[in-house]
Scaffold this motif. Structure first.
Motif, PDB file in Angstrom:
ATOM      1  N   SER A 189       0.728  -1.252  -0.252  1.00  0.00           N
ATOM      2  CA  SER A 189       0.130   0.013   0.029  1.00  0.00           C
ATOM      3  C   SER A 189       0.853   1.355   0.316  1.00  0.00           C
ATOM      4  N   GLY A 190       0.472   2.257  -0.603  1.00  0.00           N
ATOM      5  CA  GLY A 190       1.089   3.676  -0.662  1.00  0.00           C
ATOM      6  C   GLY A 190       2.282   3.690  -1.165  1.00  0.00           C
ATOM      7  N   ASN A 191       2.657   2.684  -2.524  1.00  0.00           N
ATOM      8  CA  ASN A 191       3.909   2.862  -3.052  1.00  0.00           C
ATOM      9  C   ASN A 191       3.662   3.570  -4.348  1.00  0.00           C
ATOM     10  N   ARG A 192       4.625   3.862  -4.889  1.00  0.00           N
ATOM     11  CA  ARG A 192       4.903   4.677  -6.003  1.00  0.00           C
ATOM     12  C   ARG A 192       5.824   4.260  -7.230  1.00  0.00           C
ATOM     13  N   VAL A 193       5.416   4.509  -8.371  1.00  0.00           N
ATOM     14  CA  VAL A 193       6.304   4.257  -9.506  1.00  0.00           C
ATOM     15  C   VAL A 193       6.203   5.386 -10.439  1.00  0.00           C
ATOM     16  N   ILE A 203       8.051   5.580 -19.125  1.00  0.00           N
ATOM     17  CA  ILE A 203       7.186   4.596 -18.663  1.00  0.00           C
ATOM     18  C   ILE A 203       7.390   4.624 -17.317  1.00  0.00           C
ATOM     19  N   ALA A 204       6.103   4.260 -16.611  1.00  0.00           N
ATOM     20  CA  ALA A 204       6.283   4.167 -15.232  1.00  0.00           C
ATOM     21  C   ALA A 204       5.314   3.060 -14.919  1.00  0.00           C
ATOM     22  N   ALA A 205       5.517   1.732 -14.474  1.00  0.00           N
ATOM     23  CA  ALA A 205       4.828   0.309 -14.623  1.00  0.00           C
ATOM     24  C   ALA A 205       4.805  -0.143 -13.224  1.00  0.00           C
ATOM     25  N   GLY A 206       3.645  -0.716 -12.587  1.00  0.00           N
ATOM     26  CA  GLY A 206       3.597  -1.484 -11.480  1.00  0.00           C
ATOM     27  C   GLY A 206       4.029  -0.650 -10.338  1.00  0.00           C
ATOM     28  N   ALA A 207       3.213   0.103  -9.612  1.00  0.00           N
ATOM     29  CA  ALA A 207       3.413   0.821  -8.459  1.00  0.00           C
ATOM     30  C   ALA A 207       3.435  -0.099  -7.401  1.00  0.00           C
ATOM     31  N   GLY A 208       2.770  -1.087  -7.154  1.00  0.00           N
ATOM     32  CA  GLY A 208       2.725  -1.985  -6.316  1.00  0.00           C
ATOM     33  C   GLY A 208       3.683  -3.087  -6.508  1.00  0.00           C
ATOM     34  N   THR A 216       3.351 -15.664  -8.289  1.00  0.00           N
ATOM     35  CA  THR A 216       2.111 -15.981  -7.544  1.00  0.00           C
ATOM     36  C   THR A 216       1.746 -15.108  -6.368  1.00  0.00           C
ATOM     37  N   VAL A 217       0.465 -14.409  -6.403  1.00  0.00           N
ATOM     38  CA  VAL A 217       0.031 -13.507  -5.385  1.00  0.00           C
ATOM     39  C   VAL A 217      -1.093 -14.215  -4.936  1.00  0.00           C
ATOM     40  N   THR A 218      -1.183 -14.419  -3.695  1.00  0.00           N
ATOM     41  CA  THR A 218      -2.510 -15.058  -3.011  1.00  0.00           C
ATOM     42  C   THR A 218      -2.868 -14.220  -1.831  1.00  0.00           C
ATOM     43  N   ARG A 219      -4.091 -13.978  -1.539  1.00  0.00           N
ATOM     44  CA  ARG A 219      -4.756 -13.744  -0.362  1.00  0.00           C
ATOM     45  C   ARG A 219      -4.132 -12.422   0.283  1.00  0.00           C
ATOM     46  N   SER A 220      -3.840 -11.368  -0.764  1.00  0.00           N
ATOM     47  CA  SER A 220      -3.026 -10.221  -0.381  1.00  0.00           C
ATOM     48  C   SER A 220      -3.877  -8.928  -0.714  1.00  0.00           C
ATOM     49  N   ARG A 221      -3.687  -7.743  -0.342  1.00  0.00           N
ATOM     50  CA  ARG A 221      -4.122  -6.434  -0.537  1.00  0.00           C
ATOM     51  C   ARG A 221      -3.154  -5.543  -1.167  1.00  0.00           C
ATOM     52  N   LEU A 222      -3.561  -5.131  -2.399  1.00  0.00           N
ATOM     53  CA  LEU A 222      -2.727  -4.103  -3.052  1.00  0.00           C
ATOM     54  C   LEU A 222      -3.594  -2.620  -3.206  1.00  0.00           C
ATOM     55  N   THR A 223      -3.474  -1.856  -2.318  1.00  0.00           N
ATOM     56  CA  THR A 223      -4.197  -0.638  -2.205  1.00  0.00           C
ATOM     57  C   THR A 223      -3.390   0.610  -2.187  1.00  0.00           C
ATOM     58  N   GLY A 224      -4.227   1.861  -2.917  1.00  0.00           N
ATOM     59  CA  GLY A 224      -3.658   3.208  -2.723  1.00  0.00           C
ATOM     60  C   GLY A 224      -2.138   3.197  -3.242  1.00  0.00           C
ATOM     61  N   ASN A 225      -1.805   2.353  -4.330  1.00  0.00           N
ATOM     62  CA  ASN A 225      -0.584   2.687  -4.908  1.00  0.00           C
ATOM     63  C   ASN A 225      -0.742   3.652  -6.319  1.00  0.00           C
ATOM     64  N   THR A 226       0.362   4.185  -6.582  1.00  0.00           N
ATOM     65  CA  THR A 226       0.185   5.190  -7.716  1.00  0.00           C
ATOM     66  C   THR A 226       1.329   5.153  -8.820  1.00  0.00           C
ATOM     67  N   ALA A 227       0.838   5.058 -10.009  1.00  0.00           N
ATOM     68  CA  ALA A 227       1.803   5.256 -11.237  1.00  0.00           C
ATOM     69  C   ALA A 227       1.679   6.449 -11.857  1.00  0.00           C
ATOM     70  N   VAL A 254      -7.182  -8.398  -3.312  1.00  0.00           N
ATOM     71  CA  VAL A 254      -7.969  -7.254  -3.520  1.00  0.00           C
ATOM     72  C   VAL A 254      -7.084  -6.092  -4.014  1.00  0.00           C
ATOM     73  N   PHE A 255      -7.359  -5.693  -5.047  1.00  0.00           N
ATOM     74  CA  PHE A 255      -6.761  -4.400  -5.737  1.00  0.00           C
ATOM     75  C   PHE A 255      -7.906  -3.169  -5.615  1.00  0.00           C
ATOM     76  N   SER A 256      -7.579  -2.242  -4.605  1.00  0.00           N
ATOM     77  CA  SER A 256      -8.558  -1.062  -4.337  1.00  0.00           C
ATOM     78  C   SER A 256      -7.736   0.178  -4.357  1.00  0.00           C
ATOM     79  N   GLY A 257      -8.421   1.444  -4.720  1.00  0.00           N
ATOM     80  CA  GLY A 257      -7.807   2.646  -4.568  1.00  0.00           C
ATOM     81  C   GLY A 257      -6.506   3.051  -4.995  1.00  0.00           C
ATOM     82  N   ASN A 258      -6.201   2.182  -6.139  1.00  0.00           N
ATOM     83  CA  ASN A 258      -4.975   2.428  -6.993  1.00  0.00           C
ATOM     84  C   ASN A 258      -5.312   3.305  -8.025  1.00  0.00           C
ATOM     85  N   ARG A 259      -4.366   4.336  -8.605  1.00  0.00           N
ATOM     86  CA  ARG A 259      -4.647   5.176  -9.659  1.00  0.00           C
ATOM     87  C   ARG A 259      -3.284   5.547 -10.448  1.00  0.00           C
ATOM     88  N   SER A 260      -3.632   5.528 -11.742  1.00  0.00           N
ATOM     89  CA  SER A 260      -2.647   5.514 -12.941  1.00  0.00           C
ATOM     90  C   SER A 260      -2.840   7.089 -13.429  1.00  0.00           C
TER      91      SER A 260
END
Length: 462
Positions: A189-193, A203-208, A216-227, A254-260
């Motif tokens: 959460s709250g990471n930036r690229v 190019i700015a790719a993959g803020a999280g 493999t990504v399981t049972r995780s939350r990626l939230t509030g990241n910004t590219a 869950v992916f929520s509140g991320n912004r490009s």
């Protein structure tokens, strides 16, 4: 014993000694005090150990890094070259962001021979200035929190406030994985690229997470990241949550509140499949909700998902995502399929997504397949999606389909429900060209009409 027998006996003994198996390397557990020098020493010792080691950090400690590793100055800690587990037990490893003179460096790099298990640890404040797995050309930045070129397993951890920034190409604000990796039960959460250059086409790719995989990504939350990219450089910000360039499997995440964000450029999706390369992005279960792609006087392409390779999506809730492009083009608020994309979408809910382009063009509130891609959608609910464009063009509330320049793009719908969607035209479905097939779908109660142009979609009326 006569002297002539001594060499023979010694030879037999030596042979027996040589034949004995080497003692097995035993795993060691090391308690690491709340001290950065002690953590550095423990990692160096584990790298030199012939067997796997476990480093147990001090509970609740913050290991605050104020300078990079002298041997590998792109990283805060020594490169992981051996096999080890870092069990944080709730500790934080972070770069000190309070001091203005603290240099920029990522927290961890797992080298090609490294094998790291990271658990119960927070990684924060890392700032990537290089790309150790891809050093050429110089100027790339990858993995603000961790870059993995070996083997990495992350579980029950947090990545927050990490950055990857470059004036050429940046990827993986929190995690960059060109090796073999897994992430489970982890919050990113709250990471930036950031592309911060002035040249055209950055190019700015993959803020999280950025993956060159497999991952493999399981049972995780990626939230509030910004590219984000420099305005008006015709640059691309995409994959604010995750970008996949190789085999990637995402389960119950869950992916929520991320912004490009790309003024005058291209802003693309929270979950993105990169360029057409081998490897499939598979997303099963979980949710992709309330993410935004914003490109004033540019192109916003995919709010929740943008796919331009091979992708499978099953049992996912895709809701409340937005594509916004004032005086530009906004397409595919829920899902966009690019010209090289092939997407299989099943048993999912695509609801309440919005494409908005004041004084511009908005198309595909729920689904968008405009440029010759291939979409197969089975047993999905496509409900209450909206396309608006004040003083502009708004088409395809539930679905916009076009065949692209070749006219070969196909969309096949089977057993879907397309209801209560809204647009300026084609409230349910708008077909511009190409091939679109309905098979047992329910398309009704969309505004101002179900399908447009009239007669363009066999089996759809009203």
């Amino acid at each position: 014993m006569s002297r002539r027998y001594v060499p023979a006996v010694l030879g037999l003994v030596a042979g027996a000694l040589v034949a004995l198996p080497a003692p097995a390397a035993h795993a060691a557990t090391v308690q690491v005090p709340c001290s950065v020098p002690d953590l550095v020493a423990a990692i160096n010792a584990a790298n030199s150990s012939p067997g796997p080691d476990t480093l147990q950090l001090a509970r609740g400690c913050t290991y605050e890094l104020t300078a990079p590793d002298p041997v590998s100055p792109g990283n805060g800690l020594p490169v992981i070259t051996g096999e080890m587990t870092i069990d944080g037990r709730g500790a934080t490893i972070g770069r000190d962001r309070r001091g203005t003179k603290v240099p920029r460096f990522r927290i961890l790099f797992v080298g090609p021979t490294g094998n790291l298990t990271l658990t119960h640890t927070t990684i924060s404040g890392g700032f990537a200035t290089d790309c150790p797995a891809f050093p050429d050309p110089p100027g790339l930045a990858c993995g603000g929190g961790i870059s993995n070129a070996g083997t990495m397993r992350v579980s029950r951890s947090r990545f927050t406030g990490n950055t990857s920034s470059s004036e050429l190409y940046a990827q993986g604000g929190a995690i960059d994985n060109p090796g073999t990796g897994s992430v489970s039960e982890t919050v990113v959460s709250g990471n930036r690229v950031i592309y911060g250059g002035t040249a055209v086409g950055g190019i700015a790719a993959g803020a999280g997470i950025a993956n060159d995989g497999p991952l493999t990504v399981t049972r995780s939350r990626l939230t509030g990241n910004t590219a984000s990219v420099t305005p008006d450089t015709d640059s691309i910000a995409f994959g604010a949550g995750i970008i996949s360039f190789a085999e990637t499997t995402v389960e119950n995440t869950v992916f929520s509140g991320n912004r490009s964000h790309a003024p005058g450029g291209i802003a693309r999706a929270a979950v993105a499949n990169g360029i057409p390369e081998p490897g499939r992005l598979t997303v099963t279960g979980g949710a992709i909700s309330d993410n935004t792609s914003n490109a004033p006087h540019g192109d916003a392409q995919g709010g929740g998902i943008a796919n331009n390779a091979l992708m499978t999506v099953s049992k996912v809730k895709i809701s409340g995502n937005r594509v916004v492009a004032e005086k530009g083009t906004a397409r595919g608020a829920g899902i966009r399929v690019g010209p090289f994309g092939t997407l299989q979408l099943t048993d999912s809910h695509i609801t309440g997504n919005t494409a908005d382009a004041p004084n511009g063009t908005a198309q595909g509130g729920g689904l968008d397949n405009p440029d010759g891609g291939n979409l197969t959608a089975t047993r999905n609910k496509i409900l209450r999606n909206t396309v608006t464009a004040k003083n502009g063009t708004a088409q395809g509330g539930g679905l916009y389909h076009g065949g692209g320049t070749t006219g070969l793009g196909t969309t096949t719908l089977e057993g879907n429900t397309v209801t209560h969607n809204r647009a300026g035209d084609g409230g349910g479905i708008f077909k511009a060209s190409g091939t679109l097939t309905l098979n047992g779908d329910v398309v009704r109660e969309n505004r101002p009409n179900n399908c447009s142009p009239a007669g363009s979609v066999p089996g759809c009326t009203g």
